[in-house]
Design an enzyme around this catalytic site. Structure first.
Site, PDB file in Angstrom:
ATOM      1  N   THR A  85      -3.164  27.531  20.670  1.00 22.10           N
ATOM      2  CA  THR A  85      -3.035  28.789  21.411  1.00 22.10           C
ATOM      3  C   THR A  85      -2.698  29.974  20.507  1.00 22.10           C
ATOM      4  OG1 THR A  85      -2.448  27.648  23.425  1.00 22.10           O
ATOM      5  CG2 THR A  85      -1.686  29.898  23.252  1.00 22.10           C
ATOM      6  N   SER A  87      -4.985  21.206  20.499  1.00 25.78           N
ATOM      7  CA  SER A  87      -4.262  20.052  19.951  1.00 25.78           C
ATOM      8  C   SER A  87      -4.428  18.776  20.769  1.00 25.78           C
ATOM      9  CB  SER A  87      -2.786  20.382  19.745  1.00 25.78           C
ATOM     10  OG  SER A  87      -2.105  20.500  20.962  1.00 25.78           O
ATOM     11  N   THR A 147       0.373  23.586  20.964  1.00 26.07           N
ATOM     12  CA  THR A 147       1.668  23.071  21.416  1.00 26.07           C
ATOM     13  C   THR A 147       1.565  21.754  22.186  1.00 26.07           C
ATOM     14  OG1 THR A 147       1.523  24.382  23.434  1.00 26.07           O
ATOM     15  CG2 THR A 147       2.677  25.373  21.556  1.00 26.07           C
TER      16      THR A 147
HETATM   17  N1  ASP Z   1      -2.015  25.189  25.250  1.00 27.92           N
HETATM   18  C1  ASP Z   1      -2.053  24.656  23.953  1.00 27.92           C
HETATM   19  C2  ASP Z   1      -1.243  25.461  22.959  1.00 27.92           C
HETATM   20  O1  ASP Z   1      -0.230  25.969  23.348  1.00 27.92           O
HETATM   21  C3  ASP Z   1      -3.391  24.345  23.453  1.00 27.92           C
HETATM   22  C4  ASP Z   1      -3.274  23.374  22.330  1.00 27.92           C
HETATM   23  O2  ASP Z   1      -2.368  22.562  22.326  1.00 27.92           O
HETATM   24  O3  ASP Z   1      -4.071  23.461  21.399  1.00 27.92           O
HETATM   25  O4  ASP Z   1      -1.543  25.601  21.813  1.00 27.92           O
END
Ligand code: ASP
Length: 329
Positions: free
Chosen positions: A12, A59, A92
């Site tokens: 993100t 991720s 995340t």
């Molecule tokens: N919503 C996720 C983030 O906060 C997307 C991910 O994990 O790539 O990065």
């Protein structure tokens, strides 16, 4: 001035939405590392940094092969006398798993800090730039070497073993609910208050340098009305280790127990971890691990238990050896 490598993997922090008020429904993993760093010129006052785009993914798409790639590239960089530490930008969603994997495999005292963002880079009050700045501050801190892999989000420094993503949306999602934060980053300084005692990084026995692929491992989730169907499917597919995320003290239902027993008889290592994610699970706690040949997951949540199980299986498939790893890492 310390020289810190910024390895970017997407998430993100590198996300782009159609307007500054859109916090969801954005496209993650778009902005490259050069542009992320261009957003925080202030960083040149705390460290000399250079960027490398390792991958560009959300991720939840990180595979065990990518975990291996991250560990190997970080080890390679840290062997260089001109590199003092690494910051890894990461989505995340699975950040806690990668952090714990690196905590167990990067055999170095040099700091490794993971960082992400809950809001896309295009949003009003995006948290990515400040988080990345603070991650570099932590990586460059003279206090950081030897502390194991750390996560820096929202001013807080959290140990890789302890960190948990707790909220789908809010910027204070990352917490260390059982054992607490290691410290804070304020302005250009890291302040430390405590350290974990479990083995990590320079003191780890897990050497992935010669490993091409990690053992197949998965997680089965226990619930009312569950059955042995999923565990049987994983065993039939050649999984070498399975974490059973059970209710309460990682309980296993009668229906599931039959599948667990057959899996153990076929040499599959079964680890019990509580689906409530918090608290300690000692050996034989409300389940006879000695009798059934299972392993208790200590204080690890199911997703971190899978990481340790997978690394343990690179060295042994004896459940008592695996139990020893859960007792000390
Ligand atoms: N919503 C996720 C983030 O906060 C997307 C991910 O994990 O790539 O990065």
């Amino acid at each position: 001035m310390k020289r810190i490598a910024i390895l970017a993997t997407g998430g993100t922090m590198a996300g782009v939405a159609r307007s500054s008020t859109h916090l969801t429904g954005y496209q993650p993993a778009v902005t490259n590392v050069g542009d992320l760093l261009a957003d925080i010129p202030e960083i040149s006052a705390v460290a000399e940094v250079f960027g490398e785009q390792l991958v560009q993914v959300a991720s939840h798409d990180i595979t065990d092969d990518l975990l291996l790639l991250f560990a190997k590239r970080i080890l390679q960089l840290l062997e260089d006398d001109d590199v003092d530490g690494v910051v890894l930008t990461h989505g995340t969603n699975t950040l806690e798993e990668t952090a714990y994997f690196l905590n167990l495999t990067v055999r170095s005292r040099k700091p490794v800090v993971l960082v992400g963002a809950m809001r896309p880079g295009t949003s009003m009050s995006a948290d990515g730039p400040m988080n990345l700045f603070q991650a570099v501050v932590a990586a460059a801190s003279p206090e950081s070497p030897g502390r194991g892999v750390m996560v820096v989000m929202n001013n807080q420094i959290i140990g890789a073993r302890d960190v948990v993503k707790t909220d789908t949306l809010t910027v204070d999602s990352f917490k260390a609910p059982v054992f607490g934060y290691l410290g804070y980053v304020i302005e250009d300084q890291a302040h430390f208050y405590r350290a974990g005692l479990r083995r990590h990084t320079f003191d780890s026995e897990f050497d992935v340098s010669g490993i091409k692929a990690l053992p197949k491992t998965g997680i089965v989730y226990g619930h009312t009305g569950d059955s042995r169907v999923v565990i049987d499917a994983l065993v039939a597919d050649g999984f070498e280790g399975i974490v059973h995320a059970g209710s309460g003290t990682a309980a296993i239902s009668k229906a599931m127990s039959a599948g667990v027993r057959d899996a153990v008889n076929r040499g599959v290592v079964i680890v019990r971890a509580p689906r409530s994610s918090l608290g300690i699970l000692t050996r034989n706690m409300e389940y006879d691990d000695d009798r059934f040949g299972t392993v208790s997951g200590d204080t690890l949540n199911p997703q971190k238990a899978r990481v340790l199980l997978m690394l343990g299986l690179t060295r042994s498939n004896n459940s008592l050896d695996i139990q020893r790893y859960f007792d000390i890492y």
